[in-house]
Design an enzyme around this catalytic site. Sequence first.
Site, PDB file in Angstrom:
ATOM      1  N   LYS A   1       0.843  -1.196   0.000  1.00 46.73           N
ATOM      2  CA  LYS A   1       0.000   0.000   0.000  1.00 46.73           C
ATOM      3  C   LYS A   1       0.876   1.242   0.000  1.00 46.73           C
ATOM      4  O   LYS A   1       1.579   1.523   0.968  1.00 46.73           O
ATOM      5  CB  LYS A   1      -0.887   0.036   1.246  1.00 46.73           C
ATOM      6  CG  LYS A   1      -1.978   1.083   1.112  1.00 46.73           C
ATOM      7  CD  LYS A   1      -2.567   1.493   2.430  1.00 46.73           C
ATOM      8  CE  LYS A   1      -1.888   2.689   3.038  1.00 46.73           C
ATOM      9  NZ  LYS A   1      -1.963   3.926   2.241  1.00 46.73           N
TER      10      LYS A   1
ATOM     11  N   GLY B   1       6.454   4.462   8.685  1.00 45.69           N
ATOM     12  CA  GLY B   1       5.610   5.641   8.827  1.00 45.69           C
ATOM     13  C   GLY B   1       5.781   6.248  10.202  1.00 45.69           C
ATOM     14  O   GLY B   1       6.829   6.087  10.839  1.00 45.69           O
ATOM     15  N   SER B   2       4.750   6.915  10.669  1.00 48.42           N
ATOM     16  CA  SER B   2       4.859   7.639  11.938  1.00 48.42           C
ATOM     17  C   SER B   2       4.841   6.669  13.123  1.00 48.42           C
ATOM     18  O   SER B   2       4.272   5.574  13.048  1.00 48.42           O
ATOM     19  CB  SER B   2       3.701   8.621  12.052  1.00 48.42           C
ATOM     20  OG  SER B   2       2.477   7.909  12.035  1.00 48.42           O
ATOM     21  N   THR B   3       5.441   7.098  14.204  1.00 48.07           N
ATOM     22  CA  THR B   3       5.457   6.284  15.421  1.00 48.07           C
ATOM     23  C   THR B   3       4.037   6.068  15.934  1.00 48.07           C
ATOM     24  O   THR B   3       3.685   4.969  16.387  1.00 48.07           O
ATOM     25  CB  THR B   3       6.344   6.971  16.484  1.00 48.07           C
ATOM     26  OG1 THR B   3       7.686   7.002  15.977  1.00 48.07           O
ATOM     27  CG2 THR B   3       6.337   6.231  17.805  1.00 48.07           C
TER      28      THR B   3
ATOM     29  N   VAL C   1       1.115   5.818  14.260  1.00 44.34           N
ATOM     30  CA  VAL C   1       0.411   4.753  13.524  1.00 44.34           C
ATOM     31  C   VAL C   1       1.123   3.419  13.751  1.00 44.34           C
ATOM     32  O   VAL C   1       0.480   2.372  13.909  1.00 44.34           O
ATOM     33  CB  VAL C   1       0.308   5.084  12.018  1.00 44.34           C
ATOM     34  CG1 VAL C   1      -0.307   3.925  11.246  1.00 44.34           C
ATOM     35  CG2 VAL C   1      -0.524   6.348  11.803  1.00 44.34           C
ATOM     36  N   GLY C   2       2.451   3.444  13.817  1.00 49.76           N
ATOM     37  CA  GLY C   2       3.219   2.217  14.047  1.00 49.76           C
ATOM     38  C   GLY C   2       2.805   1.512  15.332  1.00 49.76           C
ATOM     39  O   GLY C   2       2.709   0.285  15.378  1.00 49.76           O
TER      40      GLY C   2
ATOM     41  N   GLU D   1       9.412   0.741  10.949  1.00 50.95           N
ATOM     42  CA  GLU D   1      10.419   1.786  10.701  1.00 50.95           C
ATOM     43  C   GLU D   1       9.703   3.106  10.933  1.00 50.95           C
ATOM     44  O   GLU D   1       8.846   3.502  10.133  1.00 50.95           O
ATOM     45  CB  GLU D   1      10.947   1.704   9.266  1.00 50.95           C
ATOM     46  CG  GLU D   1      11.688   0.419   8.937  1.00 50.95           C
ATOM     47  CD  GLU D   1      13.068   0.325   9.568  1.00 50.95           C
ATOM     48  OE1 GLU D   1      13.455   1.238  10.319  1.00 50.95           O
ATOM     49  OE2 GLU D   1      13.750  -0.677   9.324  1.00 50.95           O
TER      50      GLU D   1
ATOM     51  N   CYS E   1      13.185  10.602   7.604  1.00 52.04           N
ATOM     52  CA  CYS E   1      13.205  10.049   8.961  1.00 52.04           C
ATOM     53  C   CYS E   1      14.594  10.148   9.576  1.00 52.04           C
ATOM     54  O   CYS E   1      14.723  10.208  10.790  1.00 52.04           O
ATOM     55  CB  CYS E   1      12.739   8.601   8.924  1.00 52.04           C
ATOM     56  SG  CYS E   1      13.606   7.624   7.706  1.00 52.04           S
TER      57      CYS E   1
ATOM     58  N   GLU F   1       9.392  15.622  16.159  1.00 51.72           N
ATOM     59  CA  GLU F   1       9.771  15.436  14.757  1.00 51.72           C
ATOM     60  C   GLU F   1       8.983  16.450  13.922  1.00 51.72           C
ATOM     61  O   GLU F   1       7.755  16.379  13.838  1.00 51.72           O
ATOM     62  CB  GLU F   1       9.433  14.014  14.308  1.00 51.72           C
ATOM     63  CG  GLU F   1       9.912  13.744  12.894  1.00 51.72           C
ATOM     64  CD  GLU F   1       9.554  12.356  12.386  1.00 51.72           C
ATOM     65  OE1 GLU F   1       8.408  11.919  12.587  1.00 51.72           O
ATOM     66  OE2 GLU F   1      10.423  11.723  11.755  1.00 51.72           O
TER      67      GLU F   1
HETATM   68  P1  NAD Z   1       1.851   7.791   8.446  1.00 54.62           P
HETATM   69  O1  NAD Z   1       2.100   6.940   9.662  1.00 54.62           O
HETATM   70  O2  NAD Z   1       0.791   8.804   8.530  1.00 54.62           O
HETATM   71  O3  NAD Z   1       1.493   6.883   7.200  1.00 54.62           O
HETATM   72  C1  NAD Z   1       2.345   5.855   6.757  1.00 54.62           C
HETATM   73  C2  NAD Z   1       1.530   4.844   5.982  1.00 54.62           C
HETATM   74  O4  NAD Z   1       0.621   4.212   6.875  1.00 54.62           O
HETATM   75  C3  NAD Z   1       0.681   5.452   4.868  1.00 54.62           C
HETATM   76  O5  NAD Z   1       0.658   4.582   3.758  1.00 54.62           O
HETATM   77  C4  NAD Z   1      -0.706   5.514   5.515  1.00 54.62           C
HETATM   78  O6  NAD Z   1      -1.750   5.482   4.592  1.00 54.62           O
HETATM   79  C5  NAD Z   1      -0.695   4.254   6.367  1.00 54.62           C
HETATM   80  N1  NAD Z   1      -1.637   4.262   7.476  1.00 54.62           N
HETATM   81  C6  NAD Z   1      -2.164   5.328   8.108  1.00 54.62           C
HETATM   82  N2  NAD Z   1      -3.030   4.918   9.055  1.00 54.62           N
HETATM   83  C7  NAD Z   1      -3.045   3.563   9.033  1.00 54.62           C
HETATM   84  C8  NAD Z   1      -3.717   2.561   9.791  1.00 54.62           C
HETATM   85  N3  NAD Z   1      -4.562   2.865  10.762  1.00 54.62           N
HETATM   86  N4  NAD Z   1      -3.463   1.253   9.508  1.00 54.62           N
HETATM   87  C9  NAD Z   1      -2.580   0.941   8.532  1.00 54.62           C
HETATM   88  N5  NAD Z   1      -1.924   1.839   7.775  1.00 54.62           N
HETATM   89  C10 NAD Z   1      -2.138   3.144   8.026  1.00 54.62           C
HETATM   90  O7  NAD Z   1       3.278   8.411   8.078  1.00 54.62           O
HETATM   91  P2  NAD Z   1       3.601   9.445   6.912  1.00 54.62           P
HETATM   92  O8  NAD Z   1       3.128  10.788   7.363  1.00 54.62           O
HETATM   93  O9  NAD Z   1       3.172   8.903   5.607  1.00 54.62           O
HETATM   94  O10 NAD Z   1       5.209   9.408   6.912  1.00 54.62           O
HETATM   95  C11 NAD Z   1       5.995  10.186   7.721  1.00 54.62           C
HETATM   96  C12 NAD Z   1       6.521   9.395   8.914  1.00 54.62           C
HETATM   97  O11 NAD Z   1       7.207   8.235   8.471  1.00 54.62           O
HETATM   98  C13 NAD Z   1       7.536  10.178   9.729  1.00 54.62           C
HETATM   99  O12 NAD Z   1       7.273   9.995  11.083  1.00 54.62           O
HETATM  100  C14 NAD Z   1       8.856   9.532   9.348  1.00 54.62           C
HETATM  101  O13 NAD Z   1       9.876   9.684  10.302  1.00 54.62           O
HETATM  102  C15 NAD Z   1       8.454   8.122   9.154  1.00 54.62           C
HETATM  103  N6  NAD Z   1       9.437   7.408   8.334  1.00 54.62           N
HETATM  104  C16 NAD Z   1      10.269   6.479   8.920  1.00 54.62           C
HETATM  105  C17 NAD Z   1      11.226   5.828   8.154  1.00 54.62           C
HETATM  106  C18 NAD Z   1      12.166   4.802   8.744  1.00 54.62           C
HETATM  107  O14 NAD Z   1      12.783   4.070   7.976  1.00 54.62           O
HETATM  108  N7  NAD Z   1      12.290   4.718  10.062  1.00 54.62           N
HETATM  109  C19 NAD Z   1      11.339   6.120   6.802  1.00 54.62           C
HETATM  110  C20 NAD Z   1      10.491   7.065   6.246  1.00 54.62           C
HETATM  111  C21 NAD Z   1       9.525   7.692   7.020  1.00 54.62           C
END
Ligand code: NAD
Length: 450
Positions: free
Chosen positions: A151, A204-206, A208-209, A226, A260, A352
């Site tokens: 996705k 993605g974000s901490t 949502v993670g 990540e 990130c 962040e």
């Molecule tokens: P986000 O968490 O908002 O979204 C990331 C992904 O998760 C998107 O595809 C989104 O649609 C999906 N998502 C959102 N809600 C969800 C849910 N409830 N269930 C499943 N999937 C869901 O993050 P973002 O704003 O797209 O990205 C920025 C963040 O990503 C920053 O915090 C950045 O530090 C982090 N990031 C980390 C790394 C790493 O390798 N550690 C790399 C790149 C980005």
Amino acid sequence: MDVINPATAEVVGTVPGTDPAGVDVAIGRAAAAFGPWRAVSPGDRARLLRRFAAAVDAHVEELAALEVRNSGHTVGNARWEAGNVRDVLDYYAGAPERLSGRQIPVPGGLDVTFHEPLGVVGVIVPWNFPMPIAGWGFAPALAAGNTVVLKPAEVTPLTALRLAELALEAGLPEGVFTVIPGKGGVVGQRFVTHPAVRKVCFTGSTEVGKRIMAGCADQVKRVTLELGGKSANIVFADADLERAAAGAPGAVFDNAGQDCCARSRILVQAGVYDRFLELLEPAVRAFRCEDPTLDSAQMGPLISAAQRDSVTSYVDGARVAFRGTAPDGAGWWYPPTVLLAESGQEAHWHEEIFGPVVSVLPFTDEADAIARANDTPYGLSGSLWTRDLGRAVRVARAVETGTLSVNSNSSVRYWTPFGGAKQSGLGRELGPDALAAFTDVKNVFFATDS
Ligand code: NAD
């Protein structure tokens, strides 16, 4: 879902979001494709991945142009990103033939271990690096014999969709690698709850993670996370200050700070603090934030109006040391900005920001530098600058982070492990051991007693 060029604010396309029934159909196809794909001999799987890599290589310019239009990345970065997908595919194409187990003699028989693929792997990708982060998940997952549903982020689906087409053209069977655009709460959430998805690989974000991790607990589903970062760039008084200052803007403003690994906190030893800022100022002012289609561009716009509002909220009321420039007019531009922290309690120092903003704070000695660097829930990346080898080793060991660079700001090499400590993540991607995260070890005992 409208796809918008962040450099112009123009709609450049529309991609249909997948509904829940459509997600289940795609996962069902991936589950059906798993048996035949794991049965492909390791040599043939390797050949298919190399053909996929060659297809990406033949389309680097097209993929890069697509990313510039969809994400506002500079064309130089976007070429690197497409090339990174190719390189990661090539690297993991060497893995299927090396995925051997062990033989362990035991009383009364012999134990043999196998690395079994998991099944369907769900890869969830953020918007900041749509191509590389997709590749870091799908390449080792496919190499290990899994099928993949991926996705992309809502706002940046175009390159992932094109990569899926290239995979088919290269000969990967239908259902082995499927890109499912759509909302996180629909598509991503279904990866967490669908029993046929055996692993979620989330970047993605901490925030949502954490929800993904909690959701995966229900089925004891494998998960790699990540997540966010707030990495420190630590400059000691004995460092090559010219090099440290020259590299600092790129270490945080690259990809408009939407990285990130961005070194968004600079810690400078008190005795050289003023000199460092003197050196940093011209480097920041010279950082080229401009039309990302230009080869000279070092930084493009932010991804969206909402992201720009969020970045602005950290800078409003803060002490601005100096800034670079950004284009006016359409698009979500924001200039490279240097803030001065004082107490270390400021929101811009702790949170962040994910934009072209860096905060600078002086420190007294080694212990103070380590304490301040570690004063964050994150632990993804970072740099330290010193000519003292012993100190470099001591501080590198003491900073709580997954990836660190000494006298450099480079974080990512696909042949070394990458990932976060503390709330920056769980598990490691890339490097020679990545396939272990996409397999389970099975131990089979063969009795030899007659
Ligand atoms: P986000 O968490 O908002 O979204 C990331 C992904 O998760 C998107 O595809 C989104 O649609 C999906 N998502 C959102 N809600 C969800 C849910 N409830 N269930 C499943 N999937 C869901 O993050 P973002 O704003 O797209 O990205 C920025 C963040 O990503 C920053 O915090 C950045 O530090 C982090 N990031 C980390 C790394 C790493 O390798 N550690 C790399 C790149 C980005």
